[in-house]
Design an enzyme around this catalytic site. Structure first.
Site, PDB file in Angstrom:
ATOM      1  N   CYS A  63       0.846  -1.185   0.000  1.00 43.95           N
ATOM      2  CA  CYS A  63       0.000   0.000   0.000  1.00 43.95           C
ATOM      3  C   CYS A  63       0.879   1.231   0.000  1.00 43.95           C
ATOM      4  CB  CYS A  63      -0.894   0.008   1.243  1.00 43.95           C
ATOM      5  SG  CYS A  63      -1.965   1.429   1.353  1.00 43.95           S
ATOM      6  N   PRO A  64       0.749   2.168  -0.914  1.00 44.11           N
ATOM      7  CA  PRO A  64      -0.217   2.164  -2.009  1.00 44.11           C
ATOM      8  C   PRO A  64       0.054   1.125  -3.092  1.00 44.11           C
ATOM      9  CG  PRO A  64       0.996   4.262  -1.918  1.00 44.11           C
ATOM     10  CD  PRO A  64       1.526   3.399  -0.849  1.00 44.11           C
TER      11      PRO A  64
END
Lengths: 78, 415
Positions: free
Chosen positions: A15-16
């Protein structure tokens, strides 16, 4: 010949995620560049395919090594 | 006594300083500002008009024995173990930790500087957040384009948090949201009349393939995005902004017209000249290995928090955990950072979730609840304790019971 291939190492990124590194590299790229993306996130294959379709670039190769997923992308449009 | 020099008095720098034994180490924090800001609250200033005081003097946030110097470091020579401040002050060290955070860069995208100066944003500082609030609270109708200008950005959930809080705000002002507003079936909303008073569109643009970059969390929030009438433009990486025609153009070839632009600028690493200069990448972020935060080639130099190149989110929790690891390493103990993220994610209307993952475990599809929202709000109060290390036992327990592998067993739906 691996000369001129830009390695994008996104291993471990959840993440991202790997698209962050791909989009960053795309901004600074030019037509003819070849990226080799390394990732461990399972979603990378579908996301990269969608990205290539959207941006008009080409996936040359997708393979799964024991420790990573490797995707080669050729920049045709910039 | 060995000297530990910490560049930056943000979350990472303070947590590191406050976990070192000052009877064993001479610890100094240097920061160009003498104030520390609780950055997650910028969101509530920009979208709710919050007047909470979110800054405290760095000098009051360090434990007794830790030195704080207000100075701007302009140059660091890792080979000579020297950092250079203003007025030709030289700081020597045995260990150095760079924890400067990032700086916004609105000048790298044509047109963005004008937007940034006129409308503000909700990532940069209090002033910009207040500026944005003045536009949000006076918004009368039309299209709001909201998103991040580039994929290099702090706090991945904050982008959608902005869109969610904005939607809650506009509806609270009696406005409709979306071209066919699913929440107001009686509303005759015509897409051609979105500039009309009382009718609005929120268009969330993102460089990622979907509303939330990590797929498992997207599955949780995408239905909420749709239900609330927020439109999503994926694969939209801002290339140029035509301020005259109020249009944002993407690298991928799309255009988006706006009445109110809310654009989080790209961020870059610190403006410090390093020797060797190869320790910074093309966006000035400092290269560091993902488990020990060591700058490659140096056993005495670390980069922690938002300023480093670790393949994880730029968020307070990673700065916190990286700082804890570095404090152990400097004190001769073994420790390793596992990439853990734990980002609070306000989904508006009194609910929130957390984005939880680490290097080896994907993001948990963790559902929003009122309890998690209460935890996010409470963090604004206990934050100051976390900087001092006083809340460590609570955090240790929390991180243990919310390990992503445990939560994924409960919440993840097998493919």
């Amino acid at each position: 010949m691996d000369v001129g291939i830009k390695i994008i190492d996104s291993r471990g990124a959840a993440c991202p995620g790997p698209i962050t590194d791909l989009a960053r590299a795309y901004r600074n790229s030019k037509v003819g560049d070849i990226f080799e993306m390394w990732a461990t996130d399972k979603g990378v294959k579908a996301d990269t395919q969608a990205w290539a379709t959207k941006t008009g670039n080409e996936i040359l190769e997708t393979r799964e090594d024991p420790d990573k997923i490797v995707i080669r992308i050729k920049i045709n449009k910039r | 006594m060995k000297k530990v020099l910490i560049i930056g008095g943000g979350g990472g720098g303070l947590i590191l300083a406050n976990h070192l034994d000052t009877n064993e180490f001479d610890v100094t924090i240097v920061d160009k500002s003498d104030l520390h800001f609780y950055q997650p609250w910028f969101l509530y200033i920009a979208f709710k008009g919050s007047k909470r005081k979110i800054s405290r003097p760095i000098g009051e946030l360090v434990r007794p024995g830790v030195n704080f110097v207000k100075d701007e470091i302009t140059e660091i020579n890792l080979d000579e173990r020297k950092a250079y401040g203003s007025r030709k002050v030289v700081y020597n060290y045995d260990y150095i930790a760079i924890a400067t955070g990032t700086s916004p860069d609105p000048d790298s995208i044509p047109g963005l500087r004008q937007i940034y100066d006129e409308y503000g944003d909700y990532h940069s500082n209090v002033y910009n957040s207040q500026k944005l609030w003045s536009h949000v609270k006076n918004f009368k109708g039309g299209t709001i384009a909201i998103g991040q200008a580039s994929p290099t950005c702090k706090c991945p959930p904050s982008l959608l948090e902005g869109a969610f809080l904005l939607e809650e705000r506009l509806r609270g002002m009696g406005m409709s949201v979306g071209t066919s507003d699913p929440l107001s079936p009686s509303n005759e909303n015509d897409p051609t009349k979105t500039g009309e008073k009382g009718k609005s569109r929120i268009v969330f643009f993102t460089p990622f393939p979907r509303a939330y970059s990590a797929e498992p969390m997207n599955k949780v929030v995408e239905p909420m995005v749709k239900e609330r009438g927020i439109e999503v433009m994926p694969f939209f990486d801002v290339d140029t902004i035509d301020v005259q025609n109020k249009t944002i153009n993407s690298l991928e070839g799309d255009s988006l017209k706006y009445d109110l632009p809310i654009i989080v600028p790209p961020c870059k690493g610190p403006k410090i000249k390093f020797t060797p200069e190869t320790v910074q990448d093309e966006e000035r972020f400092i290269k560091a290995d993902k488990n020990f935060m060591k700058i490659p080639g140096y056993d005495d130099a670390f980069a922690i928090g938002d300023c480093n190149t670790l393949p994880t989110s730029k968020t307070g929790v990673t700065a916190h955990l990286e700082a804890m690891t570095v404090s152990e390493l400097i004190q001769g103990k073994y420790s390793e950072f596992n990439g853990r993220i734990n980002c609070p994610f306000d989904t508006a209307y009194g609910k929130a979730t957390f984005v939880i993952a680490d290097y080896n475990n994907p993001v948990v599809p963790y559902p929003p609840t009122a309890t998690k929202h209460f935890m996010k709000m409470s963090m604004a109060r206990i934050y100051w304790m976390t900087l001092m290390g006083t809340a460590d036992p609570i955090f240790e327990r929390f991180f243990n019971i919310t390990k992503p592998e445990k939560l994924n067993r409960k919440y993840s739906v097998p493919e």
